[in-house]
Design an enzyme around this catalytic site. Sequence first.
Site, PDB file in Angstrom:
ATOM      1  CD  GLU A 101      23.533  19.520 -42.084  1.00 37.16           C
ATOM      2  OE1 GLU A 101      24.595  18.920 -41.921  1.00 37.16           O
ATOM      3  OE2 GLU A 101      22.542  19.365 -41.341  1.00 37.16           O
ATOM      4  CE  LYS A 295      20.904  15.493 -37.532  1.00 38.65           C
ATOM      5  NZ  LYS A 295      21.731  16.274 -38.467  1.00 38.65           N
ATOM      6  CG  ASP A 311       3.995  12.567 -40.142  1.00 41.54           C
ATOM      7  OD1 ASP A 311       4.974  13.187 -39.687  1.00 41.54           O
ATOM      8  OD2 ASP A 311       2.979  12.310 -39.474  1.00 41.54           O
ATOM      9  CG  HIS A 408      29.227  20.425 -41.899  1.00 40.24           C
ATOM     10  ND1 HIS A 408      27.911  20.206 -42.247  1.00 40.24           N
ATOM     11  CD2 HIS A 408      29.221  21.403 -40.957  1.00 40.24           C
ATOM     12  CE1 HIS A 408      27.133  21.017 -41.536  1.00 40.24           C
ATOM     13  NE2 HIS A 408      27.906  21.752 -40.747  1.00 40.24           N
TER      14      HIS A 408
END
Length: 452
Positions: A101, A295, A311, A408
Amino acid sequence: IIIQVSILSLICIYKIMSQEIKGFSKLSKKGKIDWLVKTCFKNDEKALHILKKYWNSDDSLQKLHDEFSENSISNYYLPFAIAPNFFINKKIYVVPMTIEESSVVAAASKAAKFWMNHGGFKAEVLKDEKIGQVHLFFHGKKKLIQEYFDFIKPTFFKNTQSITKKMNSRGGGIMDIKLIDKSSDLPGYYQIFATFKTADAMGANFINSCLEEFAKIFTNSIKLFNNDELKFDDIEILMSILSNYVPNCIVKTQVKCHVNELNSLEPNTPNFAQKIIQAIKIADIDIYRAVTHNKGIMNGIDAVALATGNDFRAIEAGAHAYASRNNKYKSLTNAFIKNDIFHFELKLPLAIGTVGGVTNLHPLVKLALGILGNPDSKELMKIIASVGLAQNFGALRSLVTSGIQKGHMKMHLINLLNKYEADENEKKLAQIYFKENTVSSASVENFIKKIR
């Protein structure tokens, strides 16, 4: 109706059975691909071409990638990007980010540039302990298991010296081991709860090896206890595994500047600084907003974690658990104004490493760590957290001003143009047109149809 349903069921079973294969992992790479193309794509050469197109032309490098995973048939590429101008603890970093993104990297870079001119990020590792548990059931007297644990505890340290020797030499090792009674939550349930320091390694294999040894010691040393009341059958080891929730492996990063300096960044948005604070307060009281808020933080954290071979799934799980540590899911960031100074900070658990795993194997991971100046694990924790804070700042800035979609979708324009296989001239025309027009999937489709 029953006959029709039965026939449909048989057709479904046939389709499922026709895709079943035994011993797939034992097939050669070519064998796996041939089966896949035949079964899922009816021998369509296009599918075969796509799989092979993403192979590395360097056979040895391709072999290395194949061995990272089971049943590997190709490579899945993600962009390896750079976010410059991160000024952290008076040192400038060029940060590698692996993410698909584009707006994430753009937002992080933009935020980093602003804060570089306002003192930069101040980051510190508050704690660096990790956790592992042996989960077991005990079917005897409570007093007896505690006495047995106290008796055997020194043996845990002694009999794991072959495992811990190298880690001890690097300043890590087993910190403490205790018995936790959870029988009020689940009858007979106890934990051998251990804390570890793993130096520059993430330490999963080290911790799990120690835990499995603890389990063996605990079950095999009953005779040494010399108490007839304790029976071998009284102890039932269920599992031994590290925890990805590491509330004692914490990093904190923060930025600050005068309120007027922050407000001048968005002169058309009155009380810009206060609006960021309000946005975070909403994330503290509303779980729907909080999840999306966090998020956005993890967009930056995951991208650096992935680029450096860490990880990100474990990091995600631990971070979201930490956001819920007070029995309510809340924002991981905090902001406030004190004496006309705007303070913005992030605190979260980060169990990462700079040695072990793919960090020693993946060529781009090695390169990423080199770009960062080959940091140790604590320095990398500070870098990753600072990118997460920058990401949150960028997201909040957009949300309380122009809205998230403007920036965006401008960044997403090229993806939409590629969807319609636009040539270079069409892309140039589109970029001119969409400087003044809203980008959406429909608007891009209409624009391409018109110019064609």
